[in-house]
Design a protein around this motif. Structure first.
Motif, short mmCIF file in Angstrom:
data_model
loop_
_atom_site.label_atom_id
_atom_site.label_comp_id
_atom_site.label_asym_id
_atom_site.label_seq_id
_atom_site.Cartn_x
_atom_site.Cartn_y
_atom_site.Cartn_z
N ASP A 4 0.75 -1.21 0.04
CA ASP A 4 -0.09 0.12 -0.12
C ASP A 4 0.83 1.39 -0.15
O ASP A 4 1.89 1.33 0.70
N HIS A 75 -5.06 3.58 -3.60
CA HIS A 75 -4.61 2.27 -2.76
C HIS A 75 -3.03 2.38 -2.84
O HIS A 75 -2.36 2.24 -1.65
N VAL A 124 -6.91 -5.31 -2.34
CA VAL A 124 -7.41 -3.76 -2.05
C VAL A 124 -8.88 -4.08 -1.96
O VAL A 124 -9.39 -4.79 -2.32
#
Length: 126
Positions: A4, A75, A124
């Motif tokens: 991330d 993300h 995600v």
């Protein structure tokens, strides 16, 4: 493998535009790809992102692909600027207009060598 919030704005543009270029012919043929998660994007030997197989949910549309692509950008992006990647920010742009908008969003930069042909990140939420 990236996790991330690790891509710079320029790297994010390279990733998103590369994926968008894969979506265009699919959309032009009347099809959609499905949810775009980091595990569905691989880096090729040429440094261009490539989509790998996914099952398209019932009633999934090309519009849903774009929303999913922008969500992927939020993300993986490292900057606050990346959080502006949303369908609300781009409105009802058509495929080519969205691609042009992404190309103006930031100056493209090469993807990190760490991608090494593998997935660009972890899961995600959709």
């Amino acid at each position: 493998m990236l996790r991330d919030s690790q891509l710079s704005d320029g790297q994010l543009v390279t990733l998103l535009v590369g994926v968008a270029l894969e979506l265009l012919p699919l959309h032009a043929s009347g099809h959609a790809y499905g949810p775009i998660h980091p595990a569905h994007v691989r880096d090729t030997a040429t440094g261009r992102p490539q989509l790998v197989g996914v099952a398209v949910p019932p009633d999934w549309t090309p519009h849903d692909d774009w929303v999913s692509l922008l969500r992927l950008g939020r993300h993986l992006g490292a900057s606050i600027h990346a959080q502006t990647l949303s369908w609300e920010a781009v409105g009802g742009l058509e495929d080519l207009e969205l691609l042009q908008w992404l190309m103006r969003w930031s100056t493209p930069e090469p993807l990190p060598l760490a991608l090494g042909g593998g997935p660009v990140g972890g899961p995600v939420a959709t």
